[in-house]
Design a protein around this motif. Sequence first.
Motif, PDB file in Angstrom:
ATOM      1  N   LYS A  48       0.813  -1.220   0.000  1.00 22.99           N
ATOM      2  CA  LYS A  48       0.000   0.000   0.000  1.00 22.99           C
ATOM      3  C   LYS A  48       0.844   1.266   0.000  1.00 22.99           C
ATOM      4  O   LYS A  48       0.457   2.278  -0.589  1.00 22.99           O
ATOM      5  N   ILE A  49       1.997   1.230   0.675  1.00 23.00           N
ATOM      6  CA  ILE A  49       2.764   2.461   0.833  1.00 23.00           C
ATOM      7  C   ILE A  49       3.803   2.661  -0.267  1.00 23.00           C
ATOM      8  O   ILE A  49       4.319   3.757  -0.461  1.00 23.00           O
ATOM      9  N   LYS A  50       4.104   1.629  -1.021  1.00 24.54           N
ATOM     10  CA  LYS A  50       5.143   1.741  -2.039  1.00 24.54           C
ATOM     11  C   LYS A  50       4.761   2.756  -3.100  1.00 24.54           C
ATOM     12  O   LYS A  50       3.681   2.697  -3.689  1.00 24.54           O
ATOM     13  N   GLN A  51       5.633   3.710  -3.317  1.00 20.82           N
ATOM     14  CA  GLN A  51       5.430   4.753  -4.327  1.00 20.82           C
ATOM     15  C   GLN A  51       6.766   5.412  -4.608  1.00 20.82           C
ATOM     16  O   GLN A  51       7.794   4.983  -4.091  1.00 20.82           O
ATOM     17  N   LYS A  52       6.752   6.447  -5.429  1.00 24.17           N
ATOM     18  CA  LYS A  52       8.000   7.115  -5.787  1.00 24.17           C
ATOM     19  C   LYS A  52       8.744   7.567  -4.528  1.00 24.17           C
ATOM     20  O   LYS A  52       8.176   8.208  -3.656  1.00 24.17           O
ATOM     21  N   ASN A  53      10.010   7.201  -4.444  1.00 23.00           N
ATOM     22  CA  ASN A  53      10.914   7.573  -3.340  1.00 23.00           C
ATOM     23  C   ASN A  53      10.594   6.867  -2.022  1.00 23.00           C
ATOM     24  O   ASN A  53      11.224   7.172  -1.007  1.00 23.00           O
ATOM     25  N   ILE A  54       9.633   5.943  -2.016  1.00 18.22           N
ATOM     26  CA  ILE A  54       9.347   5.178  -0.802  1.00 18.22           C
ATOM     27  C   ILE A  54       9.633   3.705  -1.074  1.00 18.22           C
ATOM     28  O   ILE A  54       9.006   3.098  -1.941  1.00 18.22           O
ATOM     29  N   GLU A  55      10.561   3.157  -0.328  1.00 14.90           N
ATOM     30  CA  GLU A  55      10.917   1.741  -0.426  1.00 14.90           C
ATOM     31  C   GLU A  55      10.488   1.051   0.872  1.00 14.90           C
ATOM     32  O   GLU A  55      11.108   1.253   1.916  1.00 14.90           O
ATOM     33  N   PRO A  56       9.417   0.255   0.813  1.00 15.93           N
ATOM     34  CA  PRO A  56       8.985  -0.432   2.030  1.00 15.93           C
ATOM     35  C   PRO A  56      10.012  -1.480   2.460  1.00 15.93           C
ATOM     36  O   PRO A  56      10.621  -2.141   1.620  1.00 15.93           O
ATOM     37  N   VAL A  57      10.209  -1.597   3.772  1.00 14.37           N
ATOM     38  CA  VAL A  57      11.052  -2.652   4.324  1.00 14.37           C
ATOM     39  C   VAL A  57      10.274  -3.335   5.433  1.00 14.37           C
ATOM     40  O   VAL A  57       9.649  -2.678   6.265  1.00 14.37           O
ATOM     41  N   ILE A  58      10.280  -4.671   5.422  1.00 17.22           N
ATOM     42  CA  ILE A  58       9.599  -5.415   6.475  1.00 17.22           C
ATOM     43  C   ILE A  58      10.428  -5.277   7.750  1.00 17.22           C
ATOM     44  O   ILE A  58      11.596  -5.655   7.780  1.00 17.22           O
ATOM     45  N   LEU A  59       9.809  -4.711   8.773  1.00 15.64           N
ATOM     46  CA  LEU A  59      10.542  -4.379   9.989  1.00 15.64           C
ATOM     47  C   LEU A  59       9.672  -4.597  11.221  1.00 15.64           C
ATOM     48  O   LEU A  59       8.617  -3.986  11.361  1.00 15.64           O
ATOM     49  N   ASP A  60      10.131  -5.459  12.096  1.00 14.52           N
ATOM     50  CA  ASP A  60       9.553  -5.613  13.431  1.00 14.52           C
ATOM     51  C   ASP A  60      10.626  -5.129  14.395  1.00 14.52           C
ATOM     52  O   ASP A  60      11.676  -5.755  14.533  1.00 14.52           O
ATOM     53  N   ILE A  61      10.392  -4.008  15.051  1.00 12.87           N
ATOM     54  CA  ILE A  61      11.449  -3.401  15.861  1.00 12.87           C
ATOM     55  C   ILE A  61      11.768  -4.204  17.111  1.00 12.87           C
ATOM     56  O   ILE A  61      12.721  -3.895  17.822  1.00 12.87           O
ATOM     57  N   THR A  62      10.985  -5.260  17.373  1.00  9.75           N
ATOM     58  CA  THR A  62      11.306  -6.154  18.491  1.00  9.75           C
ATOM     59  C   THR A  62      12.047  -7.402  18.020  1.00  9.75           C
ATOM     60  O   THR A  62      12.349  -8.278  18.839  1.00  9.75           O
ATOM     61  N   ALA A  63      12.326  -7.513  16.718  1.00 12.19           N
ATOM     62  CA  ALA A  63      12.987  -8.698  16.153  1.00 12.19           C
ATOM     63  C   ALA A  63      14.360  -8.302  15.631  1.00 12.19           C
ATOM     64  O   ALA A  63      14.474  -7.548  14.658  1.00 12.19           O
ATOM     65  N   ILE A  64      15.405  -8.812  16.246  1.00 17.26           N
ATOM     66  CA  ILE A  64      16.756  -8.395  15.924  1.00 17.26           C
ATOM     67  C   ILE A  64      17.145  -8.716  14.492  1.00 17.26           C
ATOM     68  O   ILE A  64      17.920  -7.974  13.868  1.00 17.26           O
ATOM     69  N   ASP A  65      16.594  -9.796  13.921  1.00 14.94           N
ATOM     70  CA  ASP A  65      16.985 -10.153  12.553  1.00 14.94           C
ATOM     71  C   ASP A  65      16.515  -9.114  11.543  1.00 14.94           C
ATOM     72  O   ASP A  65      17.244  -8.793  10.593  1.00 14.94           O
ATOM     73  N   THR A  66      15.311  -8.563  11.744  1.00 17.85           N
ATOM     74  CA  THR A  66      14.842  -7.535  10.812  1.00 17.85           C
ATOM     75  C   THR A  66      15.612  -6.229  11.000  1.00 17.85           C
ATOM     76  O   THR A  66      15.812  -5.485  10.046  1.00 17.85           O
ATOM     77  N   LEU A  67      16.064  -5.954  12.213  1.00 14.41           N
ATOM     78  CA  LEU A  67      16.879  -4.760  12.449  1.00 14.41           C
ATOM     79  C   LEU A  67      18.254  -4.902  11.797  1.00 14.41           C
ATOM     80  O   LEU A  67      18.786  -3.943  11.230  1.00 14.41           O
ATOM     81  N   ARG A  68      18.806  -6.095  11.858  1.00  9.30           N
ATOM     82  CA  ARG A  68      20.098  -6.324  11.190  1.00  9.30           C
ATOM     83  C   ARG A  68      19.955  -6.160   9.682  1.00  9.30           C
ATOM     84  O   ARG A  68      20.817  -5.579   9.016  1.00  9.30           O
ATOM     85  N   ALA A  69      18.850  -6.677   9.145  1.00  4.97           N
ATOM     86  CA  ALA A  69      18.616  -6.542   7.703  1.00  4.97           C
ATOM     87  C   ALA A  69      18.475  -5.078   7.312  1.00  4.97           C
ATOM     88  O   ALA A  69      18.974  -4.651   6.260  1.00  4.97           O
ATOM     89  N   LEU A  70      17.802  -4.278   8.146  1.00  5.61           N
ATOM     90  CA  LEU A  70      17.659  -2.849   7.873  1.00  5.61           C
ATOM     91  C   LEU A  70      19.020  -2.166   7.882  1.00  5.61           C
ATOM     92  O   LEU A  70      19.333  -1.362   6.986  1.00  5.61           O
ATOM     93  N   ALA A  71      19.835  -2.465   8.890  1.00  8.68           N
ATOM     94  CA  ALA A  71      21.157  -1.854   8.971  1.00  8.68           C
ATOM     95  C   ALA A  71      22.010  -2.217   7.756  1.00  8.68           C
ATOM     96  O   ALA A  71      22.723  -1.371   7.199  1.00  8.68           O
ATOM     97  N   GLU A  72      21.933  -3.454   7.322  1.00  9.60           N
ATOM     98  CA  GLU A  72      22.686  -3.885   6.140  1.00  9.60           C
ATOM     99  C   GLU A  72      22.184  -3.168   4.895  1.00  9.60           C
ATOM    100  O   GLU A  72      22.989  -2.768   4.031  1.00  9.60           O
TER     101      GLU A  72
END
Length: 283
Positions: free
Chosen positions: A45-69
């Motif tokens: 729903k949010i994907k549009q020009k200049n917006i790149e959605p990333v799956i992120l659960d801020i309580t899950a360390i694996d998704t935070l590592r993926a974001l940092a990478e």
Amino acid sequence: MPYKTQEMVVVTGTSSGIGRATAEQLAAEGFHVLAGVRRQEDADKIKQKNIEPVILDITAIDTLRALAERVEQDPLGRPLRAVVNNAGIAVNAPLEMVPLDELRRQIEVSVIGQVAVIQALTPALLKSSGRVVNIGSVGGKISMPGFGIYSAAKYAMEAINDSLRREMSSFGLNVIMITPGGVSTSLSEKGVTTANRLSKLMTPDQHRRHGRLFDAVKAQAESWATSGIPPKKVAEVVSRAIHASNPRTRYTAGRDSALLTRLVRILPDKLLDRMLRSQMKLQ
């Protein structure tokens, strides 16, 4: 005012409300926004020009590592201008009967998760002399009856925000707190849903003590949902904080926030207690 175009911004909690409005505001200004969402349907729903959605659960360390990478390995080498810490939940109920698991969930998401995001992205922010923008609440300045758990998390973030700012100022990292008042978002609606669920757990004695308070909590949340400022107004304040060459440490959003943050500094506790109880029709 010309906007910079080759910088990234991370915004958490962008499926709706303040997060979504902020992502759209910054994307329109030319930033490449990494928009954190928990579900693929929200990403679509949010994907549009200049917006790149990333799956992120801020309580899950694996998704935070993926974001940092993702930030560190940006294919265009774009620096990280800012992280906007917005994701959160609202658990609203009288303190006497809030299940401890609900208290833990509020703190896990709205405090520990915020710190986890900051920790994951600090290396990139230091490299770019970026800034941390924490979305707080007037609830972090004044604790209303029935909103103590939510306020506990927001008060904690005030302390974390101040400490982080003082720790990192000499390293070029700006740390900023945005304090909205009542905002018309789905968070208020979700707070009503949670309050309805928790009200069913009350004992008869608790119901006699707190039935009116539960009604007042729901009425207050419903009032914010319908008459609060639109999320875009908060997004505009976030934008100013990100663009300012010498940003303030704090910004308010909404007249009620500007007023209450002043009143809490000058009014005696008992007078403030009476005002809040009167506002919620508890006396």
